[in-house]
Design a protein around this motif. Structure first.
Motif, PDB file in Angstrom:
ATOM      1  N   HIS A   6       0.833  -1.210   0.000  1.00  0.00           N
ATOM      2  CA  HIS A   6       0.000   0.000   0.000  1.00  0.00           C
ATOM      3  C   HIS A   6       0.870   1.263   0.000  1.00  0.00           C
ATOM      4  O   HIS A   6       0.593   2.231  -0.713  1.00  0.00           O
ATOM      5  N   LEU A   9       2.419   1.789  -3.458  1.00  0.00           N
ATOM      6  CA  LEU A   9       1.433   2.326  -4.397  1.00  0.00           C
ATOM      7  C   LEU A   9       1.188   3.816  -4.156  1.00  0.00           C
ATOM      8  O   LEU A   9       1.059   4.605  -5.096  1.00  0.00           O
ATOM      9  N   ALA A  10       1.127   4.172  -2.886  1.00  0.00           N
ATOM     10  CA  ALA A  10       0.902   5.594  -2.571  1.00  0.00           C
ATOM     11  C   ALA A  10       2.065   6.448  -3.050  1.00  0.00           C
ATOM     12  O   ALA A  10       1.877   7.531  -3.617  1.00  0.00           O
ATOM     13  N   PHE A  13       1.850   6.756  -6.745  1.00  0.00           N
ATOM     14  CA  PHE A  13       0.771   7.678  -7.117  1.00  0.00           C
ATOM     15  C   PHE A  13       1.202   9.130  -6.918  1.00  0.00           C
ATOM     16  O   PHE A  13       0.963   9.988  -7.772  1.00  0.00           O
ATOM     17  N   ARG A  14       1.868   9.405  -5.781  1.00  0.00           N
ATOM     18  CA  ARG A  14       2.348  10.769  -5.530  1.00  0.00           C
ATOM     19  C   ARG A  14       3.414  11.173  -6.546  1.00  0.00           C
ATOM     20  O   ARG A  14       3.436  12.308  -7.027  1.00  0.00           O
ATOM     21  N   SER A  16       3.615  10.041  -9.595  1.00  0.00           N
ATOM     22  CA  SER A  16       2.921  10.293 -10.859  1.00  0.00           C
ATOM     23  C   SER A  16       2.261  11.669 -10.866  1.00  0.00           C
ATOM     24  O   SER A  16       2.311  12.397 -11.848  1.00  0.00           O
ATOM     25  N   ILE A  17       1.636  12.016  -9.725  1.00  0.00           N
ATOM     26  CA  ILE A  17       0.996  13.341  -9.625  1.00  0.00           C
ATOM     27  C   ILE A  17       2.040  14.453  -9.756  1.00  0.00           C
ATOM     28  O   ILE A  17       1.837  15.455 -10.458  1.00  0.00           O
TER      29      ILE A  17
END
Length: 326
Positions: A6, A9-10, A13-14, A16-17
């Motif tokens: 988890h 993934l976070a 994701f950060r 990617s942002i």
């Protein structure tokens, strides 16, 4: 899903942002640069077009007179009058159908026509004024009456407004006076309560014993030292003052002694300097006397040497002539 997965993934994701935001910022920066570039190109092209329209037009060319459709109209006349320097003795003085004064005559005729029209308009206005004097007087009187009525109404309205404003101001003044009176009464009550408290408070008036039955002082009602303690403090202060005065006196005596020592040392140094100066002056005088004596001896030696090596003509030298016999 585990916590580790988890978390990964976070983070992805950060990331990617953040990458998307960076790409958006870069795209915005590129768009701004492109817009600035287009604006610069547009301004340069605009300047080029303006320069071309002003400096590179067909009318600015050197050979425009060959293609000018109005070339014949722009050319000078064949002659401007009998005094034209281009017309010599063999030139014709006047061409057939030529009218050199046409422009001036036309201007004078137009000016005269304008004067005639103005004169006619003035005469018509005079006639209209003569016929409309009564009507003008009547209209003027009506306008004056209407103006007077409007001024009267305005004065009455202004007076009513002033009276209403005066009433409002009086009400406000009365309200302020009442508020001030109420404030004064409240302050008077508070002052009276404070005076009563000062006059009846046991702590301020010291009307109670400030010691307990066991002899200890009540700290809540204790206001200061006793008379004996105050006298003892005064004696201590006086003793400290006497000690300070004695210390100041001793310091003054020490300073005076030190100043005397400095003065004695200064006088001794002055005497030594005077002795040195006196000795230097005596040595200088002795050296000067010795130099004078040496100079005098040198002069005597020089004089003796000059007498020794100089032929001196004395009376004996001249007396020897004429004494021999043949």
């Amino acid at each position: 899903m585990s916590k580790q997965a988890h978390g990964s993934l976070a983070r992805a994701f950060r990331a990617s942002i953040a990458e998307d935001r960076a790409m958006l910022a870069l795209d915005k920066q590129l768009k701004l640069q492109e817009a600035a570039k287009k604006q610069t190109i547009f301004e340069l092209e605009k300047d080029c077009r303006e320069f071309s329209s002003q400096q590179l037009s067909k009318e600015k060319s050197d050979t425009f007179d060959l293609n000018d459709p109005l070339r014949l109209r722009k050319e000078a006349q064949m002659r401007y009058g009998d005094a034209d320097p281009r017309c010599g003795a063999a030139s014709m003085l006047k061409f057939g159908g030529e009218d050199l004064m046409k422009a001036e005559r036309k201007r004078q005729q137009q000016k005269q026509q304008v004067m005639f029209i103005e004169q006619q308009q003035f005469e018509k206005e005079m006639l209209i004024e003569e016929n409309s004097d009564k009507k003008y007087i009547q209209e003027t009187a009506e306008m004056i009456a209407l103006r007077n009525e409007m001024e009267t109404n305005e004065q009455n309205l202004r007076k009513e407004l002033q009276q209403s404003q005066q009433a409002v101001n009086l009400d406000h003044a009365a309200g302020r006076a009442r508020q001030q009176q109420e404030l004064k009464e409240q302050e008077s009550l508070l002052d009276a309560a404070e005076l009563y408290h000062h006059g009846h408070d046991p702590f301020l008036n010291e009307c109670k014993d400030n010691t307990n039955p066991n002899g200890r002082v009540r700290r809540a009602e204790y206001k200061g030292a006793t008379k004996e303690e105050r006298m003892q403090g005064l004696r201590i202060l006086r003793q400290q003052a006497a000690e300070q005065n004695m210390q100041k006196y001793n310091e003054k005596v020490e300073d005076f002694r030190f100043q005397n020592l400095q003065e004695a040392a200064r006088r001794q140094l002055i005497l030594q300097e005077r002795d040195k100066a006196r000795n230097r002056r005596a040595m200088a005088e002795a050296m000067a006397k010795e130099n004078l004596q040496l100079k005098a001896e040198k002069v005597q030696q020089t004089k003796a040497m000059n007498e020794l090596y100089t032929n001196k003509f004395s009376d004996d030298f001249f007396a020897q002539f004429g004494t021999t016999t043949r």
